[in-house]
Design a protein around this motif. Sequence first.
Motif, short mmCIF file in Angstrom:
data_model
loop_
_atom_site.label_atom_id
_atom_site.label_comp_id
_atom_site.label_asym_id
_atom_site.label_seq_id
_atom_site.Cartn_x
_atom_site.Cartn_y
_atom_site.Cartn_z
N GLY A 5 49.70 44.73 116.92
CA GLY A 5 49.46 44.61 118.34
C GLY A 5 50.14 43.44 119.02
O GLY A 5 49.83 43.13 120.16
N ARG A 6 51.05 42.76 118.39
CA ARG A 6 51.72 41.61 119.03
C ARG A 6 52.46 42.04 120.28
O ARG A 6 52.31 41.44 121.33
CB ARG A 6 52.68 40.94 118.04
CG ARG A 6 53.69 39.98 118.66
CD ARG A 6 53.01 38.69 119.15
NE ARG A 6 54.02 37.73 119.54
CZ ARG A 6 54.10 37.19 120.72
NH1 ARG A 6 53.26 37.48 121.66
NH2 ARG A 6 55.03 36.30 121.00
N GLU A 7 53.24 43.12 120.15
CA GLU A 7 54.01 43.57 121.31
C GLU A 7 53.08 44.07 122.42
O GLU A 7 53.28 43.76 123.58
CB GLU A 7 54.99 44.68 120.90
CG GLU A 7 56.16 44.15 120.08
CD GLU A 7 55.81 43.82 118.63
OE1 GLU A 7 54.80 44.35 118.10
OE2 GLU A 7 56.52 43.01 118.03
N GLY A 13 49.97 40.64 128.52
CA GLY A 13 49.72 39.26 128.89
C GLY A 13 48.51 38.68 128.19
O GLY A 13 47.99 37.65 128.60
N ALA A 14 48.07 39.33 127.13
CA ALA A 14 46.89 38.86 126.39
C ALA A 14 47.25 37.63 125.56
O ALA A 14 48.28 37.61 124.91
CB ALA A 14 46.36 39.97 125.49
N PRO A 15 46.40 36.63 125.58
CA PRO A 15 46.71 35.41 124.82
C PRO A 15 46.34 35.51 123.34
O PRO A 15 46.66 34.61 122.58
CB PRO A 15 45.85 34.35 125.52
CG PRO A 15 44.69 35.11 126.06
CD PRO A 15 45.24 36.47 126.43
N PHE A 16 45.66 36.59 122.92
CA PHE A 16 45.23 36.72 121.53
C PHE A 16 45.76 37.99 120.91
O PHE A 16 45.99 38.98 121.58
CB PHE A 16 43.70 36.72 121.43
CG PHE A 16 43.10 35.39 121.79
CD1 PHE A 16 43.01 34.37 120.86
CD2 PHE A 16 42.63 35.16 123.07
CE1 PHE A 16 42.47 33.15 121.19
CE2 PHE A 16 42.07 33.94 123.42
CZ PHE A 16 42.01 32.93 122.48
N GLY A 17 45.95 37.95 119.60
CA GLY A 17 46.38 39.11 118.84
C GLY A 17 45.84 39.02 117.43
O GLY A 17 45.23 38.02 117.04
N VAL A 38 45.06 35.31 116.27
CA VAL A 38 46.16 34.43 116.64
C VAL A 38 46.10 34.17 118.15
O VAL A 38 46.00 35.09 118.95
CB VAL A 38 47.52 35.06 116.28
CG1 VAL A 38 48.67 34.13 116.62
CG2 VAL A 38 47.56 35.44 114.80
N HIS A 39 46.15 32.89 118.51
CA HIS A 39 46.15 32.47 119.92
C HIS A 39 47.60 32.16 120.31
O HIS A 39 48.13 31.11 119.96
CB HIS A 39 45.26 31.24 120.07
CG HIS A 39 45.14 30.75 121.48
ND1 HIS A 39 44.56 29.55 121.78
CD2 HIS A 39 45.51 31.29 122.67
CE1 HIS A 39 44.60 29.37 123.09
NE2 HIS A 39 45.16 30.41 123.64
N TYR A 40 48.22 33.09 121.02
CA TYR A 40 49.60 32.90 121.46
C TYR A 40 49.63 31.89 122.59
O TYR A 40 48.84 31.97 123.52
CB TYR A 40 50.22 34.23 121.90
CG TYR A 40 50.27 35.20 120.74
CD1 TYR A 40 51.15 35.01 119.70
CD2 TYR A 40 49.38 36.26 120.67
CE1 TYR A 40 51.17 35.87 118.62
CE2 TYR A 40 49.40 37.13 119.61
CZ TYR A 40 50.30 36.92 118.58
OH TYR A 40 50.31 37.77 117.49
N GLY A 41 50.52 30.93 122.47
CA GLY A 41 50.62 29.89 123.48
C GLY A 41 49.55 28.82 123.34
O GLY A 41 49.42 27.96 124.21
#
Length: 141
Positions: A5-7, A13-17, A38-41
């Motif tokens: 689900g990263r893409e 625009g979700a900050p988590f995956g 995982v918290h992107y950003g």
Amino acid sequence: MREAGRERAAEAGAPFGIAEVTGVSMVPTLLHGDQLLVHYGGRLRPGCVAVVRHPLQQDLLIVKRLIERRDGGWWVLGDNPDAEGDSRVFGAVPPELVLGRVRARYRPLTPGRQRSPGVTLSWLLSAVRPVRSASRRLRAR
């Protein structure tokens, strides 16, 4: 490492995956098959566990501990000193290849394992845990 689900998360625009650990480079902190939040950003600092694009094979995602900032990026190491595939091999990772900070891990039930009340309770108490930063005194090897 597989990342689910990263893409889709990035597009929305979700900050988590969610990502899945494959391999033993982060044992004992993370085990093969663990699911990661995982918290992107997210804020990165030395000691954090992060999802990183491999600098020499950018279609490969790896999970490593951020050790320190150096010229050229982050020095990253696995928690298992016997496993290869970290900055000792490929050097510092450019900051743009560090995708996000691991906030928690989830260990799924082992298939075929006895489901007694004791085993189930033990699993419930250990299945979901935050992934903590290492000591601030951690230094690159």
